[in-house]
Design a protein around this motif. Structure first.
Motif, short mmCIF file in Angstrom:
data_model
loop_
_atom_site.label_atom_id
_atom_site.label_comp_id
_atom_site.label_asym_id
_atom_site.label_seq_id
_atom_site.Cartn_x
_atom_site.Cartn_y
_atom_site.Cartn_z
N ASP A 1 40.77 -7.71 -47.28
CA ASP A 1 40.64 -6.44 -47.27
C ASP A 1 40.16 -5.58 -45.34
N LEU A 2 38.98 -5.93 -45.40
CA LEU A 2 38.66 -6.17 -43.98
C LEU A 2 39.68 -6.06 -42.69
N VAL B 1 36.57 -9.61 -36.22
CA VAL B 1 37.48 -8.26 -36.47
C VAL B 1 36.42 -7.79 -36.45
N GLY B 2 35.54 -7.56 -37.30
CA GLY B 2 34.42 -7.49 -37.19
C GLY B 2 33.35 -6.77 -36.84
N ALA B 3 33.60 -8.23 -35.64
CA ALA B 3 31.77 -8.22 -34.41
C ALA B 3 33.51 -6.82 -33.22
N THR B 4 34.36 -6.81 -33.49
CA THR B 4 35.38 -6.82 -32.34
C THR B 4 35.87 -5.42 -32.42
N ASP C 1 31.47 -1.27 -42.46
CA ASP C 1 31.56 -1.11 -43.61
C ASP C 1 31.84 -2.83 -44.48
N GLY C 2 33.46 -2.79 -44.19
CA GLY C 2 33.95 -4.37 -44.49
C GLY C 2 33.54 -5.12 -43.69
N ALA C 3 33.20 -5.06 -42.73
CA ALA C 3 32.83 -6.04 -41.96
C ALA C 3 30.86 -6.70 -42.39
#
Length: 130
Positions: free
Chosen positions: A92-93, A17-20, A33-35
């Protein structure tokens, strides 16, 4: 999101999710920020193979199934999948991404012997096997 999820599956979902995630404005800043926080927590605990898998995931926005398997193996080997601090950041992310309208999918994939495998939502793939 499922209540009982394997730690490695949770981390893979959050790292992906952080990457996409393609959300906008202030919400995207919270997700980014979370990623970034999650990647920093995870990165320093991985071996060379895990580092390579994480770089692959970041580079192509989800990584191939093979790299996801290698990353999951390294997360387990390093014990990251049982680290409650890291798992809390991952949860959390995922919650931030879902609140921003992003899809978060958690699940186990067995890619042994797969050809032309694609993971994720809303993708298009064209294969020609000879």
């Amino acid at each position: 999101m499922e209540d009982r999820v394997d730690g490695a599956e949770l981390l893979l979902a959050a790292l992906t999710v952080g990457a996409t995630t393609g959300v906008t404005d202030a919400t995207s800043a919270l997700v980014r920020d979370g990623a970034l926080n999650l990647r920093n927590l995870v990165r320093h605990r991985l071996t060379g193979r895990g580092q390579e898998a994480l770089r692959s995931l970041e580079a192509d926005g989800g990584g191939s199934a093979i790299w996801q398997v290698r990353l999951a193996e390294d997360l387990i080997r390093a014990g990251v999948d049982r680290d409650e601090q890291v798992l809390g950041v991952a949860r959390d992310l995922l919650a931030r991404a879902e609140a921003a309208g992003g899809r978060t999918e958690i699940g186990q994939v067995d890619a042994r012997g797969a050809q032309g495998l694609q993971l994720g939502s809303g993708n298009t793939q064209h294969n020609t096997f000879n």
